[in-house]
Design an enzyme around this catalytic site. Structure first.
Site, mmCIF file in Angstrom:
data_model
loop_
_atom_site.group_PDB
_atom_site.id
_atom_site.type_symbol
_atom_site.label_atom_id
_atom_site.label_comp_id
_atom_site.label_asym_id
_atom_site.label_seq_id
_atom_site.Cartn_x
_atom_site.Cartn_y
_atom_site.Cartn_z
ATOM 1 N N SER A 55 0.800 -1.223 0.000
ATOM 2 C CA SER A 55 0.000 0.000 0.000
ATOM 3 C C SER A 55 0.839 1.283 0.000
ATOM 4 O O SER A 55 0.500 2.216 -0.736
ATOM 5 C CB SER A 55 -0.977 -0.011 1.174
ATOM 6 O OG SER A 55 -1.918 -1.042 0.977
ATOM 7 N N THR B 76 -5.365 -3.301 8.314
ATOM 8 C CA THR B 76 -5.191 -4.666 7.830
ATOM 9 C C THR B 76 -5.128 -5.641 8.999
ATOM 10 O O THR B 76 -5.346 -5.254 10.160
ATOM 11 C CB THR B 76 -3.978 -4.745 6.857
ATOM 12 O OG1 THR B 76 -3.995 -6.038 6.239
ATOM 13 C CG2 THR B 76 -2.656 -4.514 7.561
ATOM 14 N N LYS C 107 -9.058 -5.509 11.575
ATOM 15 C CA LYS C 107 -10.211 -5.043 10.785
ATOM 16 C C LYS C 107 -11.533 -5.039 11.570
ATOM 17 O O LYS C 107 -12.424 -4.259 11.270
ATOM 18 C CB LYS C 107 -10.372 -5.887 9.515
ATOM 19 C CG LYS C 107 -9.265 -5.644 8.503
ATOM 20 C CD LYS C 107 -9.512 -6.382 7.201
ATOM 21 C CE LYS C 107 -8.307 -6.260 6.288
ATOM 22 N NZ LYS C 107 -8.555 -6.749 4.927
ATOM 23 N N ASN D 271 -11.659 -1.754 6.527
ATOM 24 C CA ASN D 271 -10.262 -1.676 6.063
ATOM 25 C C ASN D 271 -9.843 -0.251 5.715
ATOM 26 O O ASN D 271 -8.697 -0.036 5.349
ATOM 27 C CB ASN D 271 -10.028 -2.607 4.859
ATOM 28 C CG ASN D 271 -10.467 -1.966 3.574
ATOM 29 O OD1 ASN D 271 -11.524 -1.329 3.531
ATOM 30 N ND2 ASN D 271 -9.671 -2.103 2.538
ATOM 31 N N ASP E 290 -12.444 -3.471 0.631
ATOM 32 C CA ASP E 290 -12.157 -4.823 0.113
ATOM 33 C C ASP E 290 -13.380 -5.313 -0.665
ATOM 34 O O ASP E 290 -13.243 -5.954 -1.711
ATOM 35 C CB ASP E 290 -11.885 -5.810 1.256
ATOM 36 C CG ASP E 290 -10.582 -5.515 1.989
ATOM 37 O OD1 ASP E 290 -9.626 -5.034 1.349
ATOM 38 O OD2 ASP E 290 -10.515 -5.772 3.207
ATOM 39 N N GLY F 268 -14.387 -21.338 0.139
ATOM 40 C CA GLY F 268 -13.805 -20.744 1.339
ATOM 41 C C GLY F 268 -14.851 -19.953 2.102
ATOM 42 O O GLY F 268 -15.809 -19.434 1.506
ATOM 43 N N GLY G 268 -13.704 -17.995 5.159
ATOM 44 C CA GLY G 268 -12.912 -17.319 6.193
ATOM 45 C C GLY G 268 -13.130 -15.820 6.170
ATOM 46 O O GLY G 268 -14.146 -15.321 5.659
ATOM 47 N N GLY G 269 -12.154 -15.089 6.706
ATOM 48 C CA GLY G 269 -12.262 -13.635 6.797
ATOM 49 C C GLY G 269 -12.404 -12.979 5.439
ATOM 50 O O GLY G 269 -13.213 -12.052 5.265
ATOM 51 N N TYR H 239 -2.926 -13.393 -4.895
ATOM 52 C CA TYR H 239 -2.174 -12.558 -5.845
ATOM 53 C C TYR H 239 -0.688 -12.864 -5.852
ATOM 54 O O TYR H 239 0.074 -12.254 -6.606
ATOM 55 C CB TYR H 239 -2.409 -11.071 -5.562
ATOM 56 C CG TYR H 239 -2.122 -10.653 -4.141
ATOM 57 C CD1 TYR H 239 -0.823 -10.437 -3.706
ATOM 58 C CD2 TYR H 239 -3.166 -10.500 -3.231
ATOM 59 C CE1 TYR H 239 -0.566 -10.074 -2.403
ATOM 60 C CE2 TYR H 239 -2.919 -10.129 -1.923
ATOM 61 C CZ TYR H 239 -1.618 -9.915 -1.511
ATOM 62 O OH TYR H 239 -1.364 -9.566 -0.217
HETATM 63 P P1 ATR Z 1 -8.727 -15.394 5.509
HETATM 64 O O1 ATR Z 1 -8.994 -14.319 6.487
HETATM 65 O O2 ATR Z 1 -7.532 -15.128 4.618
HETATM 66 O O3 ATR Z 1 -9.931 -15.819 4.730
HETATM 67 P P2 ATR Z 1 -9.049 -17.657 7.275
HETATM 68 O O4 ATR Z 1 -10.133 -16.941 7.991
HETATM 69 O O5 ATR Z 1 -8.086 -18.452 8.068
HETATM 70 O O6 ATR Z 1 -8.211 -16.634 6.402
HETATM 71 O O7 ATR Z 1 -9.692 -18.584 6.144
HETATM 72 C C1 ATR Z 1 -8.942 -19.326 5.280
HETATM 73 C C2 ATR Z 1 -9.898 -20.071 4.344
HETATM 74 O O8 ATR Z 1 -9.123 -20.941 3.521
HETATM 75 C C3 ATR Z 1 -10.904 -20.955 5.072
HETATM 76 O O9 ATR Z 1 -12.088 -21.035 4.302
HETATM 77 C C4 ATR Z 1 -10.172 -22.287 5.098
HETATM 78 O O10 ATR Z 1 -10.996 -23.407 5.269
HETATM 79 P P3 ATR Z 1 -11.397 -23.911 6.767
HETATM 80 O O11 ATR Z 1 -12.478 -22.966 7.251
HETATM 81 O O12 ATR Z 1 -11.884 -25.288 6.581
HETATM 82 O O13 ATR Z 1 -10.138 -23.819 7.586
HETATM 83 C C5 ATR Z 1 -9.563 -22.283 3.723
HETATM 84 N N1 ATR Z 1 -8.427 -23.194 3.574
HETATM 85 C C6 ATR Z 1 -7.177 -23.017 4.026
HETATM 86 N N2 ATR Z 1 -6.400 -24.056 3.667
HETATM 87 C C7 ATR Z 1 -7.174 -24.915 2.958
HETATM 88 C C8 ATR Z 1 -6.968 -26.174 2.306
HETATM 89 N N3 ATR Z 1 -5.754 -26.750 2.298
HETATM 90 N N4 ATR Z 1 -8.001 -26.736 1.659
HETATM 91 C C9 ATR Z 1 -9.212 -26.150 1.645
HETATM 92 N N5 ATR Z 1 -9.499 -24.970 2.243
HETATM 93 C C10 ATR Z 1 -8.489 -24.364 2.900
#
Ligand code: ATR
Length: 286
Positions: A22, A67, A71, A92, A107, A131, A133-134, A228
């Site tokens: 950034s 970041t 957040k 963010n 974002d 996915g 996650g966050g 990325y």
């Molecule tokens: P972020 O904030 O970057 O999204 P996070 O909250 O830890 O990070 O989420 C990571 C995501 O990648 C989650 O959806 C995770 O799946 P889980 O909820 O089952 O942990 C997914 N992820 C990470 N490694 C993975 C893998 N090897 N195969 C499938 N999904 C994966």
């Protein structure tokens, strides 16, 4: 432009911040438009977040990016929240208007812009999000807010279901959450307009992996990988060779910065320059 007594200061708070692109991207954009602004990174520990925001007020910083891992934690210290940022529960970008601090989530908007640039309107589209996650949170809220119909697939199925439930609380058309497995992927991808990877699979050390097997990638569909680094992930390469339209996470990264820039400066961001800056930075890292 040289820093002077009149320079308007923006910055980034997070932990860590030293690898952030950034500062390079924002300062290049300020220079391009000849704006008397400067952007600096600040490493802030979790226990200091409230004092950092008080510092923003005391020092009269015009804006901050926020970041990982702050957040969500910054929200109680702000005066107001943009509606979508409030639903997402993550900020963010902070704008300081004469001492009133408002939180935004660029974002979410930054994810949408590359779609709009390609003439892809999410309204009514069938979208598969891998996915939960966050990163998935902002993206799924942005898409559902625009009227998309989502299927979310996650390794931990309960996380996908929980996110789907939260989306349904805010938006009537909601979303469905399921386990990430070959069967569910094949079924949901068969008639999807777009597939989005929001997981970290394919990033850095896992660059020889892809979260989405090649056989589910359909010619003509959009494939959006928020990873990325590397710039060309295995997913993006396989999608391109399957005849998909591809979007890299580098575009989202440039756009989230561009939208923050526009809030702080009230000027149109030099988006092509910001994209070039992100790509230059990523190439230098390899
Ligand atoms: P972020 O904030 O970057 O999204 P996070 O909250 O830890 O990070 O989420 C990571 C995501 O990648 C989650 O959806 C995770 O799946 P889980 O909820 O089952 O942990 C997914 N992820 C990470 N490694 C993975 C893998 N090897 N195969 C499938 N999904 C994966």
């Amino acid at each position: 432009m040289d820093i002077s007594g009149k320079t308007i200061v923006c910055g980034l708070i997070g932990d860590p911040v030293e690898h952030s692109m950034s500062p390079a991207m924002q300062n290049a954009a300020f220079r391009e438009l000849n704006l008397d602004y400067a952007y600096v990174p600040f490493r802030v520990r979790g226990e200091d977040i409230g004092r950092a925001i008080a510092g923003m007020r005391a020092l009269g910083l015009r804006g901050l990016n926020v970041t990982i891992p702050h957040k969500m934690a910054v929200i109680p210290f702000l005066d107001g929240l943009d509606a979508l940022a409030g639903k997402i529960g993550a900020v963010n970008t902070i704008v300081n208007d004469g001492g009133t601090l408002t939180g935004y989530n660029t974002d979410a908007g930054g994810f949408l812009q590359p779609l709009l640039e390609r003439g892809f309107n999410p309204e009514g589209k069938r979208i598969v999000v891998v996915g939960a996650g966050g990163a998935a949170r902002g993206i799924t809220f942005a898409l559902v807010d625009k009227g998309a119909r989502l299927v979310m697939l996650n390794r931990t199925a309960d996380r996908a279901r929980a996110l789907a439930e939260q989306l349904c609380q805010h938006y009537p058309q909601g979303a469905e959450g399921m386990e990430l497995n070959e069967h569910n992927l094949a079924e949901s991808s068969a008639n999807a307009d777009m597939i989005v990877n929001t997981t970290s699979v394919g990033m850095g050390a896992s660059s020889n992996e892809t979260p989405i097997p090649r056989q589910v990638l359909r010619r003509g569909a959009l494939v959006y990988d928020i990873v990325y680094n590397p710039l060309k992930t295995k997913l993006i390469s396989e999608a391109a060779s399957a005849g998909c339209v591809t979007i890299s996470g580098a575009e989202m990264l440039a756009w989230q910065g561009a939208l923050a820039f526009e809030k702080w400066t009230a000027r149109k961001a030099p988006i092509e320059l910001m994209k070039r800056e992100v790509i230059r930075h990523l190439r230098n890292e390899d």
